[in-house]
Design a protein around this motif. Structure first.
Motif, mmCIF file in Angstrom:
data_model
loop_
_atom_site.group_PDB
_atom_site.id
_atom_site.type_symbol
_atom_site.label_atom_id
_atom_site.label_comp_id
_atom_site.label_asym_id
_atom_site.label_seq_id
_atom_site.Cartn_x
_atom_site.Cartn_y
_atom_site.Cartn_z
ATOM 1 N N ARG A 233 8.105 52.591 19.198
ATOM 2 C CA ARG A 233 8.680 53.660 20.009
ATOM 3 C C ARG A 233 9.868 53.170 20.825
ATOM 4 N NH1 ARG A 233 7.769 56.252 25.129
ATOM 5 N NH2 ARG A 233 6.299 54.631 25.734
ATOM 6 N N GLN A 256 11.056 58.297 13.591
ATOM 7 C CA GLN A 256 12.155 58.512 14.512
ATOM 8 C C GLN A 256 11.601 58.977 15.853
ATOM 9 O OE1 GLN A 256 14.042 61.875 12.270
ATOM 10 N NE2 GLN A 256 14.026 62.881 14.287
ATOM 11 N N LEU A 257 12.456 58.897 16.882
ATOM 12 C CA LEU A 257 12.095 59.381 18.204
ATOM 13 C C LEU A 257 12.457 60.852 18.314
ATOM 14 C CD1 LEU A 257 13.116 56.634 20.781
ATOM 15 C CD2 LEU A 257 10.827 57.284 20.073
ATOM 16 N N ARG A 258 11.628 61.566 19.050
ATOM 17 C CA ARG A 258 11.915 62.973 19.283
ATOM 18 C C ARG A 258 11.554 63.313 20.725
ATOM 19 N NH1 ARG A 258 11.517 67.444 15.869
ATOM 20 N NH2 ARG A 258 12.176 66.042 14.191
ATOM 21 N N ASP A 259 12.452 64.033 21.406
ATOM 22 C CA ASP A 259 12.144 64.490 22.760
ATOM 23 C C ASP A 259 11.013 65.496 22.709
ATOM 24 O OD1 ASP A 259 14.156 62.965 23.821
ATOM 25 O OD2 ASP A 259 15.648 64.568 23.773
ATOM 26 N N TYR A 260 10.121 65.431 23.705
ATOM 27 C CA TYR A 260 9.031 66.396 23.735
ATOM 28 C C TYR A 260 9.555 67.825 23.835
ATOM 29 C CZ TYR A 260 5.049 63.307 23.866
ATOM 30 O OH TYR A 260 4.074 62.406 23.523
ATOM 31 N N GLU A 262 12.332 68.981 22.686
ATOM 32 C CA GLU A 262 12.850 69.357 21.381
ATOM 33 C C GLU A 262 11.720 69.616 20.393
ATOM 34 O OE1 GLU A 262 15.613 67.393 17.837
ATOM 35 O OE2 GLU A 262 15.466 66.446 19.800
ATOM 36 N N GLN A 263 10.658 68.808 20.452
ATOM 37 C CA GLN A 263 9.550 68.981 19.523
ATOM 38 C C GLN A 263 8.930 70.359 19.641
ATOM 39 O OE1 GLN A 263 6.507 65.996 18.965
ATOM 40 N NE2 GLN A 263 7.674 64.583 20.237
ATOM 41 N N ASP A 305 11.757 57.712 29.473
ATOM 42 C CA ASP A 305 11.226 57.124 28.242
ATOM 43 C C ASP A 305 9.865 57.695 27.879
ATOM 44 O OD1 ASP A 305 9.957 55.925 30.385
ATOM 45 O OD2 ASP A 305 9.615 54.045 29.307
ATOM 46 N N ARG A 308 9.774 60.921 25.357
ATOM 47 C CA ARG A 308 10.131 60.743 23.962
ATOM 48 C C ARG A 308 8.950 60.095 23.239
ATOM 49 N NH1 ARG A 308 15.883 58.631 22.653
ATOM 50 N NH2 ARG A 308 15.912 60.533 21.425
ATOM 51 N N ASP A 309 8.746 60.496 22.026
ATOM 52 C CA ASP A 309 7.600 59.983 21.282
ATOM 53 C C ASP A 309 7.992 59.792 19.824
ATOM 54 O OD1 ASP A 309 5.112 59.061 20.799
ATOM 55 O OD2 ASP A 309 4.060 60.941 21.191
#
Length: 463
Positions: A233, A256-260, A262-263, A305, A308-309
């Motif tokens: 991560r 990949q990283l994704r903003d919560y 955005e998810q 940080d 993001r997950d």
């Protein structure tokens, strides 16, 4: 269990090499046991009746265990310098110290003569010093500093003598420091090596949904691969290496990283959406996002940080999923890859990296270990691997053969027989016997591997 360490003379600063032996034992952690019982019964302290009633709510009642250092010994040039063992006060009291050892003879002489203009001690002075040291040594003990002895600690009723004014007094006064110094010379290199160790167990953890939003980590988090998911991560490079490996195996997954925000398709202000998501977390059942609502993080105050997950793109099906939604094989493989690519100049202990992994990928893991161990521009890790995978071993043997024949892959490091040590643990009535299986320059096994390895395929095909 006993751990033994060899410390070269140049590292120890002594006339010869040191050997440190640390013996450990598992003992009940009584304090933790009582504290746990008091929490469960909501009574403090526990009464006699409480103890009698424990069987109604806990069967069996067994205390947790802790690993404790029981004995330690130090050898210099093949001869024991000192030995100490644990006592009830959790200190390591010196049981034996060889005052006739050349190291102590010379050290005592140096300590005594350091305050005089004499070039040598008289025999009578030596006798007096020895008598006083023989009475002093049993009163000395080391503090237990984690896995190894710490500083010298005197008995409470045995106060340190006043600053000496004569040569003999100087030797007595400084001797405990000399004992502490020799233990430090043995322990510090061992501690530095142990600090490089990272362990990954045979059953790897895959994180819950929303795991990045909480600092909750159970006792098996590191051993289960939690450290690897954290690295995946937090590090772009680790994700790139893992994605490159997965692309080569045709799995169809990329991380990949994704903003919560955005998810979950936030349409409102960030603070409002995060608060809604927090409420959603707290409504989940025990198999949902966060098991204990008390550990939930207030997302409105969470650092960037934590918002993001890791998500996984399923390229073939064009969907985005969490680590919990993929096959067990990938979830077991990823922690191995993330540790291999995320650590540098470490010693990594891995149990059964091949578990739940396709046979081809087992072989490819052999290349990962060789690349991250032997390429100078990469991680330079060292691996201790427990495996039942012939495919992994065969790949390493193949790379040795290709190096010798000049047919090595330019994307792989040169691998020589001395770079790989193959050990077989043979169980016997008297305990396990470790046998080294020698390898020649063409990747062939010089010694027969017992226990059915490598010969089983042949037996099944031609039975």
């Amino acid at each position: 269990m006993t751990l033994s360490f060899y410390v070269p003379a140049d590292q120890a600063g002594t006339a010869g090499p040191l050997r440190l032996h640390l013996s450990f034992n598992r003992v009940p952690d009584v304090d933790a046991f009582i504290e746990n019982l008091e929490e469960q019964t909501e009574k403090k302290p526990l009464s006699r009746k409480d103890w009698q009633d424990l069987g109604h709510w806990s069967d069996p009642v067994s205390p947790p265990y802790q690993t404790r250092l029981e004995r330690v010994s130090v050898e210099l040039a093949g001869r024991e310098l000192l030995r100490a063992s644990a006592r009830g006060d959790r200190r390591l009291r010196i049981d034996q110290l060889d005052l006739d050892h050349p190291h102590w003879v010379a050290r005592i002489e140096d300590l005594a003569l350091g305050t005089t203009f004499k070039s040598t001690l008289a025999d009578e002075d030596r006798r007096l010093v020895r008598e006083r040291l023989e009475s002093l040594v049993p009163k000395l003990a080391f503090s237990a500093d984690g896995f190894a002895p710490g500083e010298i600690a005197r008995d409470e009723d045995d106060q340190a003598p006043a600053e000496p004014t004569d040569a003999l007094g100087a030797a007595i006064f400084e001797f405990p420091r000399a004992v502490e110094a020799i233990m430090r010379a043995a322990v510090q290199p061992a501690r530095r090596w142990l600090d490089t160790l990272h362990y990954l167990g045979p059953l790897r953890t895959y994180p819950d949904r929303g795991w990045a939003l909480t600092d909750q980590r159970d006792a098996h988090w590191l051993a289960g691969g939690g450290e690897a998911w954290d690295a995946l991560r937090s590090s772009h490079d680790v994700r790139a290496y893992v994605n490159q490996f997965l692309a080569g195996d045709g799995s169809g997954y990329t991380f990949q990283l994704r903003d919560y925000i955005e998810q979950f398709g936030a349409q409102h202000a960030a603070e409002q959406r995060l608060e809604e998501f927090r409420d959603e977390i707290l409504r989940r059942d025990p198999d949902g996002v966060i098991r204990d609502p008390d550990t939930a993080v207030d997302l409105s105050d969470a650092p960037a940080d934590k918002l993001r997950d890791i998500v996984i793109n399923d390229v073939r099906n064009r969907i985005t999923v969490s680590p919990r939604d993929i096959g067990v094989g990938i979830s077991q493989l990823v922690p191995v890859l993330a540790l291999a690519y995320g650590l540098q100049e470490k010693t990594i202990l891995i149990e059964q990296p091949e578990i739940h992994v396709h046979p081809k990928l087992q072989a490819d893991l052999g290349d990962v270990f060789l690349r991250t161990a032997l390429f100078s521009e990469l991680m330079r890790n060292r691996y201790i691997i427990e495996t039942h995978s012939e495919n992994l071993i065969l790949r390493m043997l193949r790379r040795i053969r290709e190096t010798t024949l000049g047919k090595g892959d330019p994307n792989q490091p040169a691998v020589r027989a001395q770079d790989v040590c193959l050990l077989y643990v043979d169980p016997t009535r008297d305990g396990g016997i470790v046998r080294r299986i020698r390898i020649d320059d063409h990747g062939r096994l010089i010694d027969r591997v017992p226990g059915g390895f490598f010969e089983e395929n042949f037996g099944e095909m031609f039975a």
